[in-house]
Design an enzyme around this catalytic site. Sequence first.
Site, short mmCIF file in Angstrom:
data_model
loop_
_atom_site.label_atom_id
_atom_site.label_comp_id
_atom_site.label_asym_id
_atom_site.label_seq_id
_atom_site.Cartn_x
_atom_site.Cartn_y
_atom_site.Cartn_z
N LEU A 43 0.85 -1.18 0.00
CA LEU A 43 0.00 0.00 0.00
C LEU A 43 0.89 1.24 0.00
CD1 LEU A 43 -2.67 -0.93 2.72
CD2 LEU A 43 -2.83 -1.22 0.24
N ASP A 44 0.44 2.29 -0.69
CA ASP A 44 1.17 3.55 -0.64
C ASP A 44 1.25 4.02 0.81
OD1 ASP A 44 1.23 3.53 -3.38
OD2 ASP A 44 -0.36 5.02 -3.63
N LYS A 45 2.34 4.68 1.14
CA LYS A 45 2.43 5.28 2.46
C LYS A 45 1.26 6.26 2.63
CE LYS A 45 5.80 7.40 5.58
NZ LYS A 45 7.12 8.03 5.71
N THR A 47 -1.81 5.34 2.89
CA THR A 47 -3.03 4.65 2.48
C THR A 47 -3.30 3.57 3.52
OG1 THR A 47 -2.73 5.04 0.11
CG2 THR A 47 -4.11 3.18 0.74
#
Length: 224
Positions: A43-45, A47
């Site tokens: 996951l994107d930081k 998110t």
Amino acid sequence: MLSQPDDTKEPSMVEYLIGYLLQNGSLTEENLRTFHPSVCNRLDKNTSGVIAAGKSLAGLQELSTLFHDRTVHKDYLCIVKGKLTRSRHIRGYLHKDANLNKVSVSPTKEKDAQPIETQYTPICNNEHATLLKVRLITGRTHQIRIHLSATGHPVMGDSKYGDFEWNKEVKKKFHLNHQFLHAYQLTFVDPIGSMSYLKGKTVTSQLPEQLEKIQKELFHSVKV
């Protein structure tokens, strides 16, 4: 937090996972000599949401194969700018700039660009924003954020691809310092082999308290 370790040396999900498995006895220091558990989907930081990991080598390999073969549906919740009233399946080509850690999208194929596909369904809306359920068909870096932004509907709070003025209003009103993007569900469609027992199962992560409060304030009572 980061999903996996990087050069910044910040704690990542992987370290927390290993610490948890050591603490509950599922893993020993001896095991770590030959294998380190790891996440299968990043996951994107900033998110939030559900993330999958393998605590054994076989588990990690087979779970990673399910993600690679797209036999796991990945559904997200996000709030975007503007009023959307119908579902869409959008396509494009994503180009990554590793030096800037940013991506861009074009409608036609360019050198080194990768094809991307994203589906979304509006859950509710008002004149200014829409709560979307988004399904990743492909899973590229920053895909949801850049793909929606490219259609003119950036994700709320996204400092990299979002609407600067809107984000200022959102931060002032809701104290939101990151994108409103949440990995909501993983659904195992038709896994085979040792993972077949997961067929039809869905893992759900409810919205964090802050995001739940924002969506209720914007759209009142909503069932996702």
